[in-house]
Design an enzyme around this catalytic site. Structure first.
Site, PDB file in Angstrom:
ATOM      1  N   ASP A   1       0.860  -1.195   0.000  1.00  0.00           N
ATOM      2  CA  ASP A   1       0.000   0.000   0.000  1.00  0.00           C
ATOM      3  C   ASP A   1       0.893   1.241   0.000  1.00  0.00           C
ATOM      4  O   ASP A   1       1.738   1.398   0.879  1.00  0.00           O
ATOM      5  CB  ASP A   1      -0.898  -0.034   1.240  1.00  0.00           C
ATOM      6  CG  ASP A   1      -1.961   1.053   1.199  1.00  0.00           C
ATOM      7  OD1 ASP A   1      -3.084   0.785   1.639  1.00  0.00           O
ATOM      8  OD2 ASP A   1      -1.661   2.177   0.755  1.00  0.00           O
TER       9      ASP A   1
ATOM     10  N   ASP B   1      -3.387   2.187  -5.651  1.00  0.00           N
ATOM     11  CA  ASP B   1      -2.108   2.161  -4.930  1.00  0.00           C
ATOM     12  C   ASP B   1      -1.949   0.945  -4.028  1.00  0.00           C
ATOM     13  O   ASP B   1      -1.115   0.946  -3.143  1.00  0.00           O
ATOM     14  CB  ASP B   1      -1.980   3.431  -4.076  1.00  0.00           C
ATOM     15  CG  ASP B   1      -2.752   3.338  -2.780  1.00  0.00           C
ATOM     16  OD1 ASP B   1      -3.862   2.771  -2.791  1.00  0.00           O
ATOM     17  OD2 ASP B   1      -2.247   3.809  -1.747  1.00  0.00           O
ATOM     18  N   GLU B   2      -2.762  -0.064  -4.247  1.00  0.00           N
ATOM     19  CA  GLU B   2      -2.804  -1.139  -3.263  1.00  0.00           C
ATOM     20  C   GLU B   2      -3.060  -2.482  -3.927  1.00  0.00           C
ATOM     21  O   GLU B   2      -3.908  -2.586  -4.804  1.00  0.00           O
ATOM     22  CB  GLU B   2      -3.973  -0.791  -2.319  1.00  0.00           C
ATOM     23  CG  GLU B   2      -4.229  -1.769  -1.242  1.00  0.00           C
ATOM     24  CD  GLU B   2      -5.489  -1.401  -0.449  1.00  0.00           C
ATOM     25  OE1 GLU B   2      -5.981  -0.246  -0.532  1.00  0.00           O
ATOM     26  OE2 GLU B   2      -5.992  -2.295   0.239  1.00  0.00           O
TER      27      GLU B   2
HETATM   28  N1  DCP Z   1      -8.712   7.938  -1.709  1.00  0.00           N
HETATM   29  C1  DCP Z   1      -9.805   8.759  -1.959  1.00  0.00           C
HETATM   30  N2  DCP Z   1     -10.846   8.810  -1.066  1.00  0.00           N
HETATM   31  C2  DCP Z   1     -10.819   8.051   0.066  1.00  0.00           C
HETATM   32  C3  DCP Z   1      -9.714   7.218   0.319  1.00  0.00           C
HETATM   33  C4  DCP Z   1      -8.669   7.190  -0.597  1.00  0.00           C
HETATM   34  O1  DCP Z   1      -9.844   9.435  -2.988  1.00  0.00           O
HETATM   35  N3  DCP Z   1     -11.830   8.119   0.944  1.00  0.00           N
HETATM   36  C5  DCP Z   1      -7.587   7.926  -2.676  1.00  0.00           C
HETATM   37  C6  DCP Z   1      -6.521   8.900  -2.278  1.00  0.00           C
HETATM   38  C7  DCP Z   1      -5.406   8.055  -1.760  1.00  0.00           C
HETATM   39  C8  DCP Z   1      -5.586   6.746  -2.483  1.00  0.00           C
HETATM   40  O2  DCP Z   1      -6.983   6.655  -2.741  1.00  0.00           O
HETATM   41  O3  DCP Z   1      -4.130   8.641  -2.009  1.00  0.00           O
HETATM   42  C9  DCP Z   1      -5.121   5.549  -1.676  1.00  0.00           C
HETATM   43  O4  DCP Z   1      -5.892   5.409  -0.492  1.00  0.00           O
HETATM   44  P1  DCP Z   1      -5.263   4.971   0.873  1.00  0.00           P
HETATM   45  O5  DCP Z   1      -6.389   4.647   1.785  1.00  0.00           O
HETATM   46  O6  DCP Z   1      -4.225   3.914   0.656  1.00  0.00           O
HETATM   47  O7  DCP Z   1      -4.576   6.299   1.445  1.00  0.00           O
HETATM   48  P2  DCP Z   1      -3.171   6.916   1.138  1.00  0.00           P
HETATM   49  O8  DCP Z   1      -2.352   6.069   0.246  1.00  0.00           O
HETATM   50  O9  DCP Z   1      -3.377   8.310   0.664  1.00  0.00           O
HETATM   51  O10 DCP Z   1      -2.524   7.016   2.564  1.00  0.00           O
HETATM   52  P3  DCP Z   1      -1.925   5.836   3.478  1.00  0.00           P
HETATM   53  O11 DCP Z   1      -0.483   6.186   3.664  1.00  0.00           O
HETATM   54  O12 DCP Z   1      -2.698   5.895   4.743  1.00  0.00           O
HETATM   55  O13 DCP Z   1      -2.130   4.555   2.721  1.00  0.00           O
HETATM   56 MG    MG Z   2      -2.168   4.033   0.558  1.00  0.00          MG
END
Ligand code: DCP
Ligand code: MG
Length: 404
Positions: free
Chosen positions: A9, A104-105
């Protein structure tokens, strides 16, 4: 069968990509999503912004209240999608099956390649190294015996984390005293039901299995299994036809009542759906219309159709559904197809089909483009590639709203 699964992730994905490409953003609270003067939510934010209590899905106004000095940016989906494809290339090299959960996952089944946990640790190390060297981005990786445990492990040491959960015992030892919410898939509503029944920790779920199943039914059964670390799900490689639906939606900056405008927006959304459907060679056997009214009441209307992947068909069905909906100010509108299949089902006889020039609706399409050009003074037809992009679609819709 014993499995070794990696869950990868990316850290603060959208924000990290923006910071990579623009060094002046680094080390600052960066919030990606709507602008503070718009309606909408936070998509994600940098770890610096998280110190202010900002998180994904938070109302953007609330984020602004907490951090007025933050840097606010719209997302740039095309860019993240391109990065995601580069990530897939790295991930696919080391796994037999990769299941993409989000841009991203992913879950990677490395049972064969790794042979044992030492091998998996090495693969995880290489993935982290390559992601940083080749793409300039950091990720968190979990290695475990199951999907749930791998996902739990990747979150354990975020950001730039690495963690292993080799077996059920390790999982249970880690989780037993934690809140039920730490069990993956337990959302706010489920947690509330459990709390109301006096069940707070994973231990409570273990000890009161019958109660959990009585409260939550099938989900309760799954949860009690999880509480003991049992999860035999396999990594399911991503296939576009396994997607349940394709849809696009749009939130207006101000509520809209103008029906001509709303139908024109449905047309643009249908074009975007067509674009994605054609890219994957998918047909829908149902069309959906989604609306959120100004008071936040949401409705979805759907209709079964003969196989459909063309914008004009989706548009016409969505408009029919729209005509039946109560007339009130609208905040969000969306259109989509569901019941997807890679096969086109021809219900007409061959002769009918030859005469049926309306299926792709070339002339109707042209007519609609012309009408919209007159109404808004925009050449939609000549700029389709841009319209498919989320940010341009959004800007175009706002322009149309102001000029309608
Ligand atoms: N995303 C979004 N709305 C949400 C959750 C996520 O648009 N409610 C998008 C933005 C994030 C991406 O999906 O960058 C990946 O989600 P993640 O939950 O993996 O969050 P991040 O990668 O941003 O942060 P983390 O470091 O907690 O994984
Ligand atoms: Mg993430």
């Amino acid at each position: 069968m014993k499995q070794i699964i990696i869950h990868v992730d990316m850290d603060a994905f959208y924000a990290s990509v923006e910071m990579r490409d623009n060094p002046s953003l680094r080390g600052k609270p960066l919030i990606i999503g709507s602008m503070p003067n718009e309606r909408g939510v936070v998509a994600t934010c940098s770890y610096e912004a998280r110190k202010y209590g900002i998180h994904s899905a938070m109302n953007i106004k609330e984020a602004y209240r907490r951090c007025p000095n933050g840097i606010y940016m719209h997302p740039n989906f095309d860019k993240y999608k391109a990065v995601s494809e580069q990530l897939h290339e790295i991930w696919n090299t080391y796994s037999e099956a990769s299941e993409y959960v989000a841009l991203d996952e992913a879950y990677l089944d490395v049972t064969k390649q790794a042979e044992n946990f030492d091998g998996a640790r090495e693969i995880a190390r290489i993935i982290k190294r390559r992601t940083l060297d080749e793409l300039g981005l950091s990720c968190s990786v979990g290695v475990a015996y199951s999907k749930t445990a791998a996902k739990t492990a990747s979150e354990e040491k975020k950001p730039n984390g690495y963690f292993e959960i080799p077996d059920k015992k390790a999982f249970v030892d880690l989780m037993i005293d934690r809140d039920v919410r730490s069990l993956y898939t337990v959302g706010v509503k489920t947690a509330e039901k459990l709390y109301a029944a006096g069940l707070h920790t994973v231990r409570d779920v273990q000890e009161k299995q019958d109660e959990v199943i009585r409260l939550l039914g099938k989900q309760g059964h799954w949860l009690t299994q999880l509480a003991f670390g049992i999860d035999n799900r396999k990594v399911e490689p991503y296939l576009p036809q396994n997607a349940k639906s394709i849809s696009r939606e749009l939130t207006f900056q101000e509520d809209v009542t103008n029906e001509v405008l709303l139908k024109d927006i449905l047309f643009l959304l249908s074009l975007c759906v067509e674009n994605r459907a054609k890219r994957y060679g998918l047909y829908g056997k149902g069309v959906t219309l989604k609306i959120t009214f100004s008071d936040m009441k949401r409705i979805t209307r759907s209709k079964l159709v003969v196989s459909c992947d063309s914008a004009i068909e989706i548009y016409k069905e969505a408009v029919q559904l729209f005509e039946l909906v109560e007339k009130r100010p609208i905040r969000l509108i969306g259109a989509g197809i569901y019941n997807l299949s890679t096969e086109y089902e021809k219900q007409l006889s061959f002769d009918d089909y030859l005469q049926d020039t309306s299926r792709t609706g070339e002339s109707e399409l042209k007519e609609q483009f012309d009408k919209m050009q007159c109404r808004y003074g925009l050449d939609f037809e000549g700029h389709l590639e841009q319209i498919y992009r989320w940010d341009t679609l959004h800007k175009t819709a706002e322009y149309m709203r102001k000029h309608s």
